[in-house]
Motif scaffolding. Structure first.
Motif, PDB file in Angstrom:
ATOM      1  N   ALA A  87       0.831  -1.209   0.000  1.00  0.00           N
ATOM      2  CA  ALA A  87       0.000   0.000   0.000  1.00  0.00           C
ATOM      3  C   ALA A  87       0.861   1.253   0.000  1.00  0.00           C
ATOM      4  CB  ALA A  87      -0.940  -0.009   1.202  1.00  0.00           C
ATOM      5  N   LEU A  88       1.921   1.262   0.807  1.00  0.00           N
ATOM      6  CA  LEU A  88       2.818   2.416   0.833  1.00  0.00           C
ATOM      7  C   LEU A  88       3.501   2.593  -0.516  1.00  0.00           C
ATOM      8  CD1 LEU A  88       4.411   1.841   4.352  1.00  0.00           C
ATOM      9  CD2 LEU A  88       2.694   3.569   3.742  1.00  0.00           C
ATOM     10  N   GLY A  89       3.906   1.488  -1.120  1.00  0.00           N
ATOM     11  CA  GLY A  89       4.528   1.544  -2.442  1.00  0.00           C
ATOM     12  C   GLY A  89       3.571   2.075  -3.489  1.00  0.00           C
ATOM     13  N   ALA A  90       2.328   1.642  -3.445  1.00  0.00           N
ATOM     14  CA  ALA A  90       1.330   2.154  -4.387  1.00  0.00           C
ATOM     15  C   ALA A  90       1.180   3.661  -4.227  1.00  0.00           C
ATOM     16  CB  ALA A  90      -0.006   1.450  -4.172  1.00  0.00           C
ATOM     17  N   TYR A  91       1.152   4.108  -2.983  1.00  0.00           N
ATOM     18  CA  TYR A  91       1.020   5.539  -2.716  1.00  0.00           C
ATOM     19  C   TYR A  91       2.132   6.340  -3.403  1.00  0.00           C
ATOM     20  CZ  TYR A  91       0.812   9.956  -0.233  1.00  0.00           C
ATOM     21  OH  TYR A  91       0.741  11.298   0.065  1.00  0.00           O
ATOM     22  N   THR A  92       3.354   5.806  -3.384  1.00  0.00           N
ATOM     23  CA  THR A  92       4.494   6.543  -3.945  1.00  0.00           C
ATOM     24  C   THR A  92       4.391   6.745  -5.452  1.00  0.00           C
ATOM     25  OG1 THR A  92       5.902   4.601  -4.350  1.00  0.00           O
ATOM     26  CG2 THR A  92       6.049   5.634  -2.158  1.00  0.00           C
ATOM     27  N   THR A  93       3.572   5.964  -6.135  1.00  0.00           N
ATOM     28  CA  THR A  93       3.452   6.088  -7.592  1.00  0.00           C
ATOM     29  C   THR A  93       2.508   7.212  -8.002  1.00  0.00           C
ATOM     30  OG1 THR A  93       1.577   4.575  -7.861  1.00  0.00           O
ATOM     31  CG2 THR A  93       3.797   3.597  -7.809  1.00  0.00           C
ATOM     32  N   LEU A  94       1.758   7.762  -7.058  1.00  0.00           N
ATOM     33  CA  LEU A  94       0.717   8.738  -7.371  1.00  0.00           C
ATOM     34  C   LEU A  94       1.292  10.144  -7.307  1.00  0.00           C
ATOM     35  CD1 LEU A  94      -2.083   6.986  -5.312  1.00  0.00           C
ATOM     36  CD2 LEU A  94      -1.625   6.788  -7.768  1.00  0.00           C
ATOM     37  N   GLU A 119      -3.246  -5.688   2.570  1.00  0.00           N
ATOM     38  CA  GLU A 119      -2.216  -6.274   1.714  1.00  0.00           C
ATOM     39  C   GLU A 119      -2.735  -6.676   0.340  1.00  0.00           C
ATOM     40  OE1 GLU A 119       0.964  -9.952   1.988  1.00  0.00           O
ATOM     41  OE2 GLU A 119      -0.130  -9.349   3.780  1.00  0.00           O
ATOM     42  N   SER A 120      -4.040  -6.730   0.170  1.00  0.00           N
ATOM     43  CA  SER A 120      -4.626  -7.191  -1.085  1.00  0.00           C
ATOM     44  C   SER A 120      -4.271  -6.252  -2.239  1.00  0.00           C
ATOM     45  CB  SER A 120      -6.154  -7.286  -0.965  1.00  0.00           C
ATOM     46  OG  SER A 120      -6.735  -7.435  -2.242  1.00  0.00           O
ATOM     47  N   ARG A 121      -3.491  -6.769  -3.173  1.00  0.00           N
ATOM     48  CA  ARG A 121      -3.106  -5.935  -4.321  1.00  0.00           C
ATOM     49  C   ARG A 121      -4.309  -5.633  -5.208  1.00  0.00           C
ATOM     50  NH1 ARG A 121       3.104  -6.344  -5.607  1.00  0.00           N
ATOM     51  NH2 ARG A 121       3.826  -6.762  -3.503  1.00  0.00           N
ATOM     52  N   ASP A 122      -5.250  -6.561  -5.298  1.00  0.00           N
ATOM     53  CA  ASP A 122      -6.467  -6.283  -6.075  1.00  0.00           C
ATOM     54  C   ASP A 122      -7.224  -5.100  -5.465  1.00  0.00           C
ATOM     55  OD1 ASP A 122      -5.954  -8.307  -7.883  1.00  0.00           O
ATOM     56  OD2 ASP A 122      -7.232  -9.771  -6.855  1.00  0.00           O
ATOM     57  N   LEU A 123      -7.353  -5.102  -4.143  1.00  0.00           N
ATOM     58  CA  LEU A 123      -8.015  -3.989  -3.461  1.00  0.00           C
ATOM     59  C   LEU A 123      -7.256  -2.691  -3.724  1.00  0.00           C
ATOM     60  CD1 LEU A 123     -10.028  -2.704  -1.449  1.00  0.00           C
ATOM     61  CD2 LEU A 123      -8.439  -3.367   0.382  1.00  0.00           C
ATOM     62  N   LEU A 125      -5.278  -1.857  -6.183  1.00  0.00           N
ATOM     63  CA  LEU A 125      -5.437  -1.422  -7.575  1.00  0.00           C
ATOM     64  C   LEU A 125      -6.809  -0.803  -7.802  1.00  0.00           C
ATOM     65  CD1 LEU A 125      -3.674  -4.389  -9.395  1.00  0.00           C
ATOM     66  CD2 LEU A 125      -2.791  -2.049  -9.100  1.00  0.00           C
ATOM     67  N   THR A 126      -7.840  -1.399  -7.201  1.00  0.00           N
ATOM     68  CA  THR A 126      -9.195  -0.837  -7.307  1.00  0.00           C
ATOM     69  C   THR A 126      -9.243   0.542  -6.676  1.00  0.00           C
ATOM     70  OG1 THR A 126     -10.230  -3.022  -7.320  1.00  0.00           O
ATOM     71  CG2 THR A 126     -11.608  -1.172  -6.622  1.00  0.00           C
ATOM     72  N   LEU A 127      -8.639   0.690  -5.478  1.00  0.00           N
ATOM     73  CA  LEU A 127      -8.642   1.983  -4.800  1.00  0.00           C
ATOM     74  C   LEU A 127      -7.827   3.018  -5.576  1.00  0.00           C
ATOM     75  CD1 LEU A 127      -8.310   0.835  -1.071  1.00  0.00           C
ATOM     76  CD2 LEU A 127     -10.389   1.486  -2.331  1.00  0.00           C
ATOM     77  N   ARG A 139       1.042  -1.306 -10.655  1.00  0.00           N
ATOM     78  CA  ARG A 139       1.455  -2.698 -10.895  1.00  0.00           C
ATOM     79  C   ARG A 139       2.903  -2.756 -11.397  1.00  0.00           C
ATOM     80  NH1 ARG A 139      -2.305  -6.511 -11.716  1.00  0.00           N
ATOM     81  NH2 ARG A 139      -3.729  -5.032 -12.714  1.00  0.00           N
ATOM     82  N   ALA A 140       3.239  -1.875 -12.334  1.00  0.00           N
ATOM     83  CA  ALA A 140       4.597  -1.850 -12.876  1.00  0.00           C
ATOM     84  C   ALA A 140       5.614  -1.470 -11.803  1.00  0.00           C
ATOM     85  CB  ALA A 140       4.673  -0.876 -14.046  1.00  0.00           C
TER      86      ALA A 140
END
Length: 193
Positions: A87-94, A119-123, A125-127, A139-140
Motif C-alpha cells: 500500500a505504501l509503495g502504491a502511494y508513492t506512484t501517485l 495487503e490485497s493488491r487487487d483492493l 489497484l481498485t482503490l 502494478r509496474a
C-alpha cells in the motif's frame, strides 16, 4: 510576501494514530498549511501475511476510539496487523497530490473503517483507480521494485529529519510524533504563518 507554510508528515497505513491524524492534517490544511505526505513503514519486521494482533483493550484503544469518533472516522479492528509495504509503495506512484490524498483516505478507510485486507493488491489497484490513479503504473512499480525503493527513499528522508515513528510532522525546525489534540494543531498552524 510570505511563503505558504509547509509541513512534512510521515505516516503508515497500518498505524491507527495515522488514521486519526488525517483529521489533524485536515485542520492544518483548513488553516492554509501545505502538508507534504511521506510513507514510512514503521514495522518492517511484519512481512507478507501480516501479524496476529493481540486483544485491543485498555486506555490506548479507548483513546483511539474516542478520537476516531470525534473525527467522524469509523474504527473496526481486524485480527491482524497488516503488511503495509504494498500500500505504501502504491502511494508513492501517485504524482498528483489530490489523487494521492484520495487514495490514502480510501486505504485508511478500507483497513480501519471496513476491516479489509490492506495487503490485497487487487483492493489497492481498485482503490488506485477510484482515486483517479493509474493501476497499471502501480502494478509496474511493484513488479520492478521501484515502489519498494521509493518507500526506502522516504525512510531515509525520515531519518534525516529525525523521524522515528508515525505519525510525525516536521516544520520550521520543529518535529514531533504522536497524536495531539485538534486544538494544538489549530494553534500550531497559526504559528507557522
Amino acid at each position: 510576501m510570505s511563503a505558504t507554510p509547509t509541513v512534512e508528515h510521515w505516516f503508515d497505513f497500518l498505524c491507527p494514530f495515522c488514521y486519526i491524524a488525517q483529521d489533524r492534517n485536515r485542520v492544518l490544511r483548513e488553516h492554509g498549511v501545505v502538508v507534504n505526505e511521506h510513507p514510512l513503514q514503521i514495522h518492517p519486521e511484519i512481512g507478507p501475511g501480516g501479524s496476529l494482533a493481540g486483544p485491543r483493550v485498555g486506555p490506548t484503544y479507548e483513546f483511539l476510539a474516542r478520537e476516531a469518533e470525534a473525527a467522524g472516522l469509523p474504527l473496526e479492528w481486524t485480527d491482524r496487523i497488516a503488511y503495509s509495504l504494498p500500500a505504501l509503495g502504491a502511494y508513492t506512484t501517485l504524482d498528483d497530490p489530490e489523487v494521492a490524498d484520495r487514495f490514502a483516505a480510501s486505504v485508511f478507510n478500507a483497513y480501519f473503517g471496513e476491516g479489509q485486507d490492506l495487503e490485497s493488491r487487487d483492493l489497492l489497484l481498485t482503490l488506485t483507480e477510484r482515486a483517479g490513479g493509474d493501476p497499471e503504473l502501480v502494478r509496474a512499480a511493484w513488479e520492478s521494485g521501484e515502489a519498494d525503493r521509493a518507500v526506502g527513499r522516504s525512510a531515509i528522508l525520515a531519518y534525516e529529519h529525525g523521524v522515528e515513528g508515525t505519525p510525525a510532522w516536521v516544520a520550521g525546525g520543529r518535529s514531533f510524533s504522536g497524536l495531539r489534540p485538534r486544538e494544538w494543531f489549530v494553534t500550531w498552524a497559526g504559528s507557522l504563518g
